[in-house]
Motif scaffolding. Sequence first.
Motif, PDB file in Angstrom:
ATOM      1  N   PHE A   1       2.313   1.758  -3.322  1.00 35.08           N
ATOM      2  CA  PHE A   1       1.292   2.213  -4.266  1.00 35.08           C
ATOM      3  C   PHE A   1       1.073   3.716  -4.137  1.00 35.08           C
ATOM      4  CE2 PHE A   1      -3.230   3.189  -5.004  1.00 35.08           C
ATOM      5  CZ  PHE A   1      -3.327   2.832  -6.332  1.00 35.08           C
ATOM      6  N   TYR A   2       0.913   4.193  -2.858  1.00 33.01           N
ATOM      7  CA  TYR A   2       0.647   5.622  -2.647  1.00 33.01           C
ATOM      8  C   TYR A   2       1.857   6.465  -3.026  1.00 33.01           C
ATOM      9  CZ  TYR A   2      -3.811   4.472  -0.523  1.00 33.01           C
ATOM     10  OH  TYR A   2      -5.066   4.018  -0.335  1.00 33.01           O
ATOM     11  N   GLN A   3       3.076   5.944  -2.746  1.00 35.55           N
ATOM     12  CA  GLN A   3       4.286   6.693  -3.128  1.00 35.55           C
ATOM     13  C   GLN A   3       4.358   6.861  -4.642  1.00 35.55           C
ATOM     14  OE1 GLN A   3       7.322   4.380  -1.219  1.00 35.55           O
ATOM     15  NE2 GLN A   3       7.477   5.750   0.555  1.00 35.55           N
TER      16      GLN A   3
ATOM     17  N   CYS B   1       1.746   7.062  -6.542  1.00 32.49           N
ATOM     18  CA  CYS B   1       0.644   7.932  -6.970  1.00 32.49           C
ATOM     19  C   CYS B   1       0.997   9.404  -6.839  1.00 32.49           C
ATOM     20  CB  CYS B   1      -0.611   7.647  -6.145  1.00 32.49           C
ATOM     21  SG  CYS B   1      -1.397   6.089  -6.605  1.00 32.49           S
ATOM     22  N   TYR B   2       1.776   9.731  -5.751  1.00 36.02           N
ATOM     23  CA  TYR B   2       2.075  11.154  -5.505  1.00 36.02           C
ATOM     24  C   TYR B   2       3.496  11.524  -5.922  1.00 36.02           C
ATOM     25  CZ  TYR B   2      -2.274  10.725  -3.009  1.00 36.02           C
ATOM     26  OH  TYR B   2      -3.587  10.472  -2.708  1.00 36.02           O
TER      27      TYR B   2
ATOM     28  N   LYS C   1       0.849  -1.213   0.000  1.00 36.23           N
ATOM     29  CA  LYS C   1       0.000   0.000   0.000  1.00 36.23           C
ATOM     30  C   LYS C   1       0.875   1.249   0.000  1.00 36.23           C
ATOM     31  CE  LYS C   1      -4.277  -1.572   2.144  1.00 36.23           C
ATOM     32  NZ  LYS C   1      -4.914  -1.793   3.429  1.00 36.23           N
ATOM     33  N   VAL C   2       1.909   1.242   0.864  1.00 36.17           N
ATOM     34  CA  VAL C   2       2.829   2.394   0.927  1.00 36.17           C
ATOM     35  C   VAL C   2       3.458   2.627  -0.438  1.00 36.17           C
ATOM     36  CG1 VAL C   2       5.025   3.199   1.902  1.00 36.17           C
ATOM     37  CG2 VAL C   2       3.306   2.145   3.396  1.00 36.17           C
TER      38      VAL C   2
END
Lengths: 273, 273
Positions: free
Chosen positions: A268-270, A272-273, A265-266
């Motif tokens: 994935f979010y890294q 994304c941003y 998850k971490v």
Amino acid sequence: MSSRLTSVIPDDSDGEGDSDHDKEMRKQCPSCQEDYDSDYAGRCTGKECYEKANVTQEELKREIEYLKAKVAFLRFWSPLDHQNRSSGPCFTDIVLVASDDGGGPSVPVPAHKAFLVSRSPVFKAMLENEMEESRSGIIKISDVSFDVLHAFVNYLYTAKAYLDEQMAYDLLIMAEKYQVKHLKAYCEKFLVSKLKWKNSVKSYTFARYHNAKRVLDAALSLIIDNMAKLTKKKEYKELVKNDPHLVVEIYEAYLAKQINTAAQKVSFYQNCY
Amino acid sequence: MSSRLTSVIPDDSDGEGDSDHDKEMRKQCPSCQEDYDSDYAGRCTGKECYEKANVTQEELKREIEYLKAKVAFLRFWSPLDHQNRSSGPCFTDIVLVASDDGGGPSVPVPAHKAFLVSRSPVFKAMLENEMEESRSGIIKISDVSFDVLHAFVNYLYTAKAYLDEQMAYDLLIMAEKYQVKHLKAYCEKFLVSKLKWKNSVKSYTFARYHNAKRVLDAALSLIIDNMAKLTKKKEYKELVKNDPHLVVEIYEAYLAKQINTAAQKVSFYQNCY
């Protein structure tokens, strides 16, 4: 025999004769172009090459028919079935006796030393080294019922077994003890196909004790996907009491999965941003 | 064994237990919906049903892997290979001796009565009825070389043979004599794959004498497709001299084809006008 043939078959002495004496067993793989030994309908047995080669469904079906015929030819009659079907001798030279057969007189299971030696490294060591069993012609098998022993010996001859869940457990233990890998894989496949939530802890525990990796992975995966329900299960409570280290292993696997999911998850979010 | 299991595996006594005791060997065909006995990766063995069922290439490949593993398990070591590889006894109880082995001392081929009986109805009758061979432990095989006898016995154990054309002829004769259908089909398949114009008369003659229908049909078809060249062949002239009735049969087959082709032409023109 050649002399008999030449009397019937005109000789190829006019030069047209086929003198190359092709060996059927040396072939060239259509995919990797390597020579190989095979008798499987002209196909390299290397899995990768097999998959790369552009085989049709019809070719695969022909190969299946060919292999089925070979299995039927190689399958031996079981000495016990032979006794039921035929009045002739079946030339057995050893018997196996189940020592855990309800206290009554044990019915011996006849077999051939050659077969036992061929199928199991344990029987091979036992019978080729002139141990007590080889001299007496009797192999005592402990902790097994007649039905299981019969099914086990039958499998060594035929590669067939009529399984329910309990028989698969019992035969897997026999397969493990006598190192009959093919039977072990056969039982594991069956047990995985029968895996459900209600027998997941039982399957996990069994697999953990009997080194059944395929069942273990499948059962553990099912359990950690349903952790919320786990502590309510009766088998869970019994396992905590009898084998707590196995419960610890379940929690460790669950924790590892949680950490892995969180890390994904971490990541994935890294991204994304 | 059950007692050993229950000590390790929590019992299903809370009512969640799997009580239906599914038998693996009773399954329902996905095509014809009939119950059947099968161990082939969950598929009915009826060919029609098999073909009607919409199986994928992946399923077929899995079935092939499954069957290959089964063949590997069922394949036995040959006693002669065993002697070369292992110092242990291989528990053979009979020998076969080739009587046509160049005048020198014959090397016996060791075997197991149980195996010979299982693979050949001829050996079965010989050994189960306490004939001379069973008492003496020696089976004399006439008109065969050691190499062919060795290959024959090896095939009975392993379903494998290293073939060239002559070995395929010789093994087919052995298979015919001892009624080993699987070996006969194996040799026929090889001989058909090696069929060419130059060996067509030889193959036809052999097949006609040894009841090899698959080779016979293929060879005859090749010959009558090339009748203009036939009378120039040396083997043709020898066949006319030694076995004229076989030549007559070739002409009869040719004539039948001519008549059939003519009838088809008439029918075609009648339909056109």
